[in-house]
Design a protein around this motif. Structure first.
Motif, PDB file in Angstrom:
ATOM      1  N   THR A 251       0.820  -1.230   0.000  1.00 17.20           N
ATOM      2  CA  THR A 251       0.000   0.000   0.000  1.00 17.20           C
ATOM      3  C   THR A 251       0.848   1.272   0.000  1.00 17.20           C
ATOM      4  O   THR A 251       0.323   2.363  -0.223  1.00 17.20           O
ATOM      5  CB  THR A 251      -0.899   0.051   1.259  1.00 17.20           C
ATOM      6  N   GLY A 252       2.158   1.167   0.287  1.00 14.12           N
ATOM      7  CA  GLY A 252       2.991   2.371   0.378  1.00 14.12           C
ATOM      8  C   GLY A 252       2.846   3.131   1.688  1.00 14.12           C
ATOM      9  O   GLY A 252       3.396   4.214   1.845  1.00 14.12           O
ATOM     10  N   GLU A 253       2.105   2.529   2.654  1.00 17.85           N
ATOM     11  CA  GLU A 253       1.998   3.165   3.993  1.00 17.85           C
ATOM     12  C   GLU A 253       3.003   2.478   4.926  1.00 17.85           C
ATOM     13  O   GLU A 253       2.948   1.266   5.107  1.00 17.85           O
ATOM     14  CB  GLU A 253       0.609   2.908   4.603  1.00 17.85           C
ATOM     15  N   PHE A 254       3.904   3.275   5.515  1.00 15.81           N
ATOM     16  CA  PHE A 254       4.962   2.708   6.356  1.00 15.81           C
ATOM     17  C   PHE A 254       4.827   3.171   7.808  1.00 15.81           C
ATOM     18  O   PHE A 254       4.405   4.294   8.068  1.00 15.81           O
ATOM     19  CB  PHE A 254       6.346   3.138   5.841  1.00 15.81           C
ATOM     20  N   THR A 255       5.211   2.288   8.732  1.00 15.74           N
ATOM     21  CA  THR A 255       5.267   2.639  10.153  1.00 15.74           C
ATOM     22  C   THR A 255       6.590   2.117  10.704  1.00 15.74           C
ATOM     23  O   THR A 255       6.994   0.998  10.377  1.00 15.74           O
ATOM     24  CB  THR A 255       4.107   1.982  10.940  1.00 15.74           C
ATOM     25  N   ASP A 256       7.254   2.920  11.532  1.00 15.66           N
ATOM     26  CA  ASP A 256       8.476   2.471  12.201  1.00 15.66           C
ATOM     27  C   ASP A 256       8.141   2.113  13.649  1.00 15.66           C
ATOM     28  O   ASP A 256       7.503   2.891  14.353  1.00 15.66           O
ATOM     29  CB  ASP A 256       9.549   3.574  12.200  1.00 15.66           C
ATOM     30  N   TYR A 257       8.574   0.932  14.069  1.00 15.46           N
ATOM     31  CA  TYR A 257       8.356   0.480  15.453  1.00 15.46           C
ATOM     32  C   TYR A 257       9.704   0.431  16.170  1.00 15.46           C
ATOM     33  O   TYR A 257      10.627  -0.232  15.687  1.00 15.46           O
ATOM     34  CB  TYR A 257       7.730  -0.921  15.472  1.00 15.46           C
ATOM     35  N   PRO A 258       9.847   1.108  17.310  1.00  9.33           N
ATOM     36  CA  PRO A 258      11.121   1.032  18.023  1.00  9.33           C
ATOM     37  C   PRO A 258      11.318  -0.370  18.620  1.00  9.33           C
ATOM     38  O   PRO A 258      10.476  -0.836  19.387  1.00  9.33           O
ATOM     39  CB  PRO A 258      10.984   2.088  19.133  1.00  9.33           C
ATOM     40  N   VAL A 259      12.383  -1.042  18.228  1.00 10.78           N
ATOM     41  CA  VAL A 259      12.727  -2.366  18.790  1.00 10.78           C
ATOM     42  C   VAL A 259      14.242  -2.453  18.898  1.00 10.78           C
ATOM     43  O   VAL A 259      14.958  -1.759  18.183  1.00 10.78           O
ATOM     44  CB  VAL A 259      12.208  -3.545  17.921  1.00 10.78           C
ATOM     45  N   GLU A 260      14.728  -3.304  19.799  1.00 13.39           N
ATOM     46  CA  GLU A 260      16.176  -3.491  19.921  1.00 13.39           C
ATOM     47  C   GLU A 260      16.604  -4.890  19.468  1.00 13.39           C
ATOM     48  O   GLU A 260      17.779  -5.215  19.476  1.00 13.39           O
ATOM     49  CB  GLU A 260      16.631  -3.307  21.370  1.00 13.39           C
TER      50      GLU A 260
END
Length: 486
Positions: A330-339
């Motif tokens: 879809t071209g929709e991006f989300t960044d999730y903070p992870v280590e």
């Protein structure tokens, strides 16, 4: 010549490489089918099967590839053990094909050789950032928590926010163990001390499971989902939008019984997640939850973001999945903070020296999936007396149960081929049943047999009993050898 040695010279000889479920089921089915059909095929009804395993103990995937908290695993292991306790099946653990014994040496002594080797390597992740510190393949983590003889003994469980990538049962296992309470796990399983201590120190508080396709296209078993529902101290969180399935998708999912059951169970989880939130962020028993487990469908990770060479986030693209299972971005991006990021996107089954490997299918080259080994991955000539079953035949798909139907097909093909061969299928030149023992002894190799395995098992049970547990796994290969040869 005594009558018994005469009988021994007359029995069919089969070598099986790999003493996991695929190898053990095939051995059992071969002996059963031979008793049933042997006379009619002109093969007689007697066979000796020698089962070679590179590890010091049998059971492969059941002991070392499945999470320790699967209740059904105990039943499968018990069934495999009953099969191995058969005078016509001889176990040779701690013997590695290609290193301790070659293909030519086996073909000189056996009428057919069946490969039932499993998988110990991960498929590569292939995303930007996959080489960052904190990215792990599921196989290595599974080896750690299952006490694989040559696996890691320590595991860095320092990340508070963790991502797991994958839409199958291994991803579920990995996510569940990362959310596990150490005392609960120890009480119910055979985990060794190093795993208990590692999970006790686990810092994970938030876990995100990313599944590229939709609810109806996941590949989870109902049993996996039910185990996910009962995690003490863990709140399950889902996205309502993922569960808005159109009529076509529901219709397609309903045609397959297992898919239908999985989707129904996922809807049960959706209701549980709503209740957990409404009751004030609690776990399945209504107790306050100190860990959060997010399940994201239609979510395709595209990049792992780093800082100073370490994981700091994962970028995920929203997808849409049609009723036909085709995925659209879809071209929709989300960044999730992870280590930390764990990927469970499939295994790469082992190669076997002297056998062509089909890289595309990730299995040993065999004719149209019928288990007959071939000289080339795409077609090629069938190589006589060589066969593959389980993941070695079909690649890393299907559950342990699928290996049974595989085994029946391959055994049928083996018997058909042996019946057409000269000498009533007795084509190996060296028919002395002790020849293989002399060869291994001349190389200083001491195989561990079924009686040796029973000694290891008895020790594990005794160690478990001291802590009120059924079993406690031995993980050091040297200790296994000492116990087995004592």
């Amino acid at each position: 010549m005594t009558e018994s040695s005469n009988t021994n010279e007359n029995e069919l000889r089969i070598a099986v490489i790999g003493a996991g479920p695929a190898g053990v089921y095939s051995s059992d089915i071969f002996l059963r089918q031979l008793k049933k059909l042997g006379e009619e095929l002109g093969l007689g009804t007697k066979a000796r099967i020698d089962l070679f395993e590179k590890l010091p103990v049998p059971f492969g995937l059941v002991r070392y590839g499945v999470a320790p908290d699967h209740p059904s695993i105990k039943f499968i292991a018990d069934a495999l053990e009953k099969t191995l306790d058969n005078p016509d099946i001889h176990l040779y653990c701690d013997v590695e094909f290609g290193k301790d014994v070659t293909l030519d040496e086996l073909l000189a002594r056996y009428d057919a050789v069946l490969f039932a080797t499993g998988a110990v390597k991960d498929k590569p992740l292939g995303l930007p950032g996959a080489d960052l510190d904190g990215v792990y393949g599921a196989a290595k983590f599974v080896e750690w928590y299952d006490g694989y003889p040559t696996g890691a003994r320590e595991w860095p469980l320092t990340a508070e926010n963790v991502a797991v990538i994958g839409g199958g049962n291994v991803a579920m296992d990995v996510a569940r163990e990362l959310m596990r309470n150490a005392d609960d796990l120890k009480a119910k399983t055979d985990i060794p001390d190093n795993v208990y201590e590692g999970i006790q120190r686990n810092k994970a508080k938030v876990l995100h499971l990313f599944i590229r396709r939709g609810v109806a296209q996941a590949k989870f078993s109902v049993q996996e989902l039910r185990e996910m529902e009962k995690l003490p101290g863990v709140q399950l969180i889902i996205n309502e939008d993922d569960f808005e399935l159109d009529d076509d998708t529901i219709e397609v999912a309903g045609k397959d019984k297992l898919t239908r059951q999985m989707v129904e169970e996922l809807f049960t989880i959706r209701e549980m997640a709503e209740d957990m939130e409404d009751d004030g962020d609690v776990d399945f028993e209504g107790n306050p939850a100190d860990r959060k487990y997010y399940v994201h469908f239609n979510s395709a990770p595209t990049e792992i973001l780093g800082e100073d060479g370490k994981v700091k986030a994962i970028r995920v693209e929203r997808t849409e999945t049609g009723a036909d299972g085709k995925m659209h971005r879809t071209g929709e991006f989300t960044d999730y903070p992870v280590e930390a990021v764990y990927h469970a996107i499939g295994y790469k089954p082992a190669e076997a020296p002297g056998i062509v490997y089909d890289e595309k299918g990730a299995h040993l080259a065999n004719a149209n999936g019928d288990g007959r080994i071939t000289t080339a991955a795409d077609g090629g000539e069938v190589r006589e007396r060589l066969y593959a079953t389980g993941w070695a035949k079909r690649g890393p798909v299907g559950l342990i149960g699928s290996t049974k139907s595989d085994a029946l097909m391959i055994v049928t093909n083996m018997l058909e081929d042996l019946a057409k061969a000269a000498e009533g299928g007795r084509v190996a030149a060296d028919r002395d049943p002790e020849s293989i023992d002399r060869l291994l002894e001349s190389r200083g190799i001491k195989p561990i047999d079924f009686a040796g395995w029973k000694k290891v098992d008895a020790f594990e049970r005794a160690e478990g009993a001291k802590e009120g547990r059924e079993h406690k796994k031995v993980i050091d290969p040297e200790q296994m050898r000492q116990l087995a040869h004592a």
